[in-house]
Write a protein that holds these residues in place. Structure first.
Motif, PDB file in Angstrom:
ATOM      1  N   ASP A  10       0.892  -1.020   0.165  1.00  9.26           N
ATOM      2  CA  ASP A  10       0.027  -0.111   0.000  1.00  9.26           C
ATOM      3  C   ASP A  10       1.004   1.175   0.012  1.00  9.26           C
ATOM      4  N   ALA A  12       0.436   4.209   0.939  1.00  9.81           N
ATOM      5  CA  ALA A  12       0.494   5.063   2.220  1.00  9.81           C
ATOM      6  C   ALA A  12       1.578   4.502   3.076  1.00  9.81           C
ATOM      7  N   LEU A  15       4.959   6.474   3.629  1.00  9.34           N
ATOM      8  CA  LEU A  15       4.857   7.801   4.243  1.00  9.34           C
ATOM      9  C   LEU A  15       5.730   8.024   5.366  1.00  9.34           C
ATOM     10  N   ILE A  61      -0.153   0.847   5.791  1.00 10.01           N
ATOM     11  CA  ILE A  61       0.084   1.887   6.794  1.00 10.01           C
ATOM     12  C   ILE A  61      -0.085   1.293   8.219  1.00 10.01           C
TER      13      ILE A  61
END
Length: 71
Positions: A10, A12, A15, A61
């Motif tokens: 994923d 995200a 990040l 995440i």
């Protein structure tokens, strides 16, 4: 025939590592990635030893999730 395990990422989940890179926190980044990789490899190893078929490993995440093949 051996089943292949796919890894899904994923975006995200990138990040936190990117933020650590930007801030120059290389030791924290290394520790985070090493701990997560060793942890998930432990799950994969246990599943392999118990002959539990795994179809995918999804990294998000919120953590990682092993998707079992048809149980």
């Amino acid at each position: 025939m051996r089943n292949k395990t796919t890894v899904q990422l994923d975006y995200a989940s990138l990040l936190i590592p990117i933020m650590l890179l930007i801030e120059g926190r290389f030791a924290y980044l290394f520790a985070l990635l090493s701990a997560a990789a060793i942890h998930e490899c432990g799950h994969l190893l246990a599943a392999r030893l118990l002959h539990i078929p795994i179809s995918s490993l999804r990294i998000s995440i919120l953590g990682a999730r092993l998707q079992l093949s048809d149980p």
